[in-house]
Design a protein around this motif. Structure first.
Motif, mmCIF file in Angstrom:
data_model
loop_
_atom_site.group_PDB
_atom_site.id
_atom_site.type_symbol
_atom_site.label_atom_id
_atom_site.label_comp_id
_atom_site.label_asym_id
_atom_site.label_seq_id
_atom_site.Cartn_x
_atom_site.Cartn_y
_atom_site.Cartn_z
ATOM 1 N N ASN A 55 -0.749 10.135 7.154
ATOM 2 C CA ASN A 55 -2.067 9.029 7.836
ATOM 3 C C ASN A 55 -0.967 7.697 7.535
ATOM 4 O O ASN A 55 -0.840 7.244 6.827
ATOM 5 C CB ASN A 55 -2.202 8.374 5.794
ATOM 6 N N PHE A 71 -0.478 5.049 6.198
ATOM 7 C CA PHE A 71 0.721 5.374 4.570
ATOM 8 C C PHE A 71 1.693 5.161 5.118
ATOM 9 O O PHE A 71 2.719 4.397 4.623
ATOM 10 C CB PHE A 71 -0.412 6.220 4.087
ATOM 11 N N TYR A 100 0.893 -0.821 0.224
ATOM 12 C CA TYR A 100 0.058 0.185 -0.271
ATOM 13 C C TYR A 100 0.914 1.651 0.053
ATOM 14 O O TYR A 100 0.367 1.982 -0.201
ATOM 15 C CB TYR A 100 -1.025 -0.232 1.215
HETATM 16 C C1 LIG Z 1 -4.327 5.712 4.602
HETATM 17 O O1 LIG Z 1 -3.500 5.565 3.127
HETATM 18 C C2 LIG Z 1 -4.155 3.732 3.460
HETATM 19 C C3 LIG Z 1 -3.384 3.528 2.353
HETATM 20 O O2 LIG Z 1 -2.238 3.086 2.719
HETATM 21 C C4 LIG Z 1 -5.577 4.086 2.308
HETATM 22 O O3 LIG Z 1 -6.116 2.653 3.166
HETATM 23 C C5 LIG Z 1 -6.675 5.094 3.763
HETATM 24 O O4 LIG Z 1 -7.318 4.877 2.845
HETATM 25 C C6 LIG Z 1 -5.737 6.374 4.410
HETATM 26 N N1 LIG Z 1 -6.777 7.310 4.590
HETATM 27 C C7 LIG Z 1 -6.841 8.354 4.763
HETATM 28 C C8 LIG Z 1 -8.072 8.385 5.442
HETATM 29 O O5 LIG Z 1 -6.493 8.886 3.144
#
Ligand SMILES: *[C@@H]1O[C@H](CO)[C@@H](O)[C@H](O)[C@H]1NC(C)=O
Ligand SMILES: NC(=O)c1ccc[n+]([C@@H]2O[C@H](COP(=O)([O-])OP(=O)(O)OC[C@H]3O[C@@H](n4cnc5c(N)ncnc54)[C@H](OP(=O)(O)O)[C@@H]3O)[C@@H](O)[C@H]2O)c1
Length: 345
Positions: A221, A224, A206
């Motif tokens: 995030n 992430f 991811y």
């Molecule tokens: C944060 O990152 C993950 C992937 O690493 C993703 O699935 C998720 O939707 C993201 N959250 C936001 C709030 O953007």
């Protein structure tokens, strides 16, 4: 209706609980003998680590601690590189007791004379100064370094910065280890054949190296950022393997699977969900010793002698997704990391 639904939920929960219980108990009971035989077989082919020096980062807990115990059992000189000396000394005391080592077994880098040796050293990967001090001490005290295991990691913490202003997960999981490895490369080369083992995670998939915001100042995030740091571990490994061709130093990266450790310390599980989480993790997660097998294998097995730049899970090579195979991104990440940690000015 509601009552039926509730009954179904309860039945499912109870049934699920029993299934988990069975899954955990029967294989464990059955595996009792099997794993004893497997352990015996492994011991027969045992890759003794006598006379070898190993550094493990984050060795006071979880996977690092389990790898330390196993390599110690194989008579390596194991340096526990930890950020909290009190926790590290406590882990060392327990490990020495488990292994029957005397408490003052340490020395100036010589052979281990028939048994393992344990050394505790301070290393905070969230501080480039600490990484430099640690390496200085190692270079002064150790005559050789056979294996470096970049194991320490921090997972999905709230937004924090390292001493040098890097986003914490990228700073510790990637940049701290990047500087550490580079400063120890000379000693690894002079001790060749030698090995570097990098602990990544399947969650790399991811991740993406967003060069415009490596410190997450525009947007943080935490999932992430963890995935990005674990992707960086893999790209680092592949680029380093390329740079280490024909030096006798190999570097490989692994994912341990899902393991019951302290990694989830920043994840808040609601009080009511805790028993269920504990049950699930007890039933389905690997133990630290199970999770550490690939690290131990890459650190010690003759099967991977000369193998470099590869990704492993469960002691087998695995395929990577395209985001981890982009050599241009790997080179660019290397160059930027050099600047960030002050190796290039
Ligand atoms: C944060 O990152 C993950 C992937 O690493 C993703 O699935 C998720 O939707 C993201 N959250 C936001 C709030 O953007
Ligand atoms: N557990 C899993 O399911 C899983 C899955 C995939 C990958 N991994 C990877 O496995 C590795 C080991 O994690 P674990 O599961 O064994 O977790 P753990 O029990 O939390 O161990 C992590 C270790 O890293 C150390 N550490 C954290 N920040 C540090 C810093 N700034 N400087 C030096 N050391 C630091 C911790 O020290 P303290 O004890 O002082 O905090 C601890 O010793 C990590 O790289 C993780 O990403 C784990």
């Amino acid at each position: 209706m509601a009552a039926t639904a509730a009954a179904v939920v309860v039945a499912a929960a109870v049934g699920g609980g029993l299934l988990l219980l069975a899954r955990r108990l029967w294989p464990a009971a059955a595996a009792g003998k099997g794993s004893a035989t497997a352990a015996a077989a492994a011991a027969a082919a045992l890759c003794w680590m006598e006379g070898k020096t190993v550094i493990i980062t984050g060795a006071n807990s979880g996977l690092g601690r389990a790898a330390a115990a196993e390599l110690l059992r194989r008579r390596a000189r194991v340096i526990l590189a930890c950020r909290d000396l009190a926790r590290a000394e406590e882990a060392a005391r327990e490990l020495r007791a488990e292994m029957g080592l005397s408490s003052r077994e340490r020395g100036g880098g010589g052979g281990s004379g028939g048994r393992g040796e344990l050394v505790v050293r301070h290393l905070d990967l969230a501080s480039l100064g600490s990484v430099r001090r640690f390496c200085q001490q190692v270079l002064q005290e150790e005559s050789r370094l056979d294996v470096l295991i970049n194991n320490a990691g921090i997972f999905q913490c709230p937004y924090m910065k390292t001493e040098d202003g890097f986003e914490m997960q990228f700073g510790v999981n990637h940049l701290g280890h990047f500087l550490l490895t580079n400063l120890l490369l000379g000693l690894l080369k002079s001790s060749a054949p030698s090995r570097i083992v990098v602990v990544s995670s399947k969650l790399y998939k991811y991740g993406e190296i967003n060069f415009d915001d490596l410190n997450s100042e525009l947007n943080y995030n935490k999932s992430f950022a963890y995935s990005r740091s674990k992707l960086a571990n893999i790209l680092f490994t592949r680029e380093l393997a390329r740079r280490l061709e024909n030096t006798g130093v190999t570097v490989n990266v692994l994912h341990p699977g899902i393991v019951r450790t302290n990694l989830g310390r920043h994840i808040h599980i609601p009080l009511l969900a805790k028993p269920l989480f504990n049950l699930v993790s007890w039933a389905f997660f690997k133990t630290p010793l199970e999770g550490a097998q690939t690290s131990i294998y890459l650190a010690s097995s003759p099967e991977v002698e000369g193998v470099s730049g590869k990704y492993f899970g469960n002691c087998k090579e695995e395929q990577l997704l395209p985001n981890a195979m982009d050599d241009l991104v790997a080179r660019k990440l290397w160059d930027i990391s050099e600047v960030m940690v002050g190796l290039l000015k």
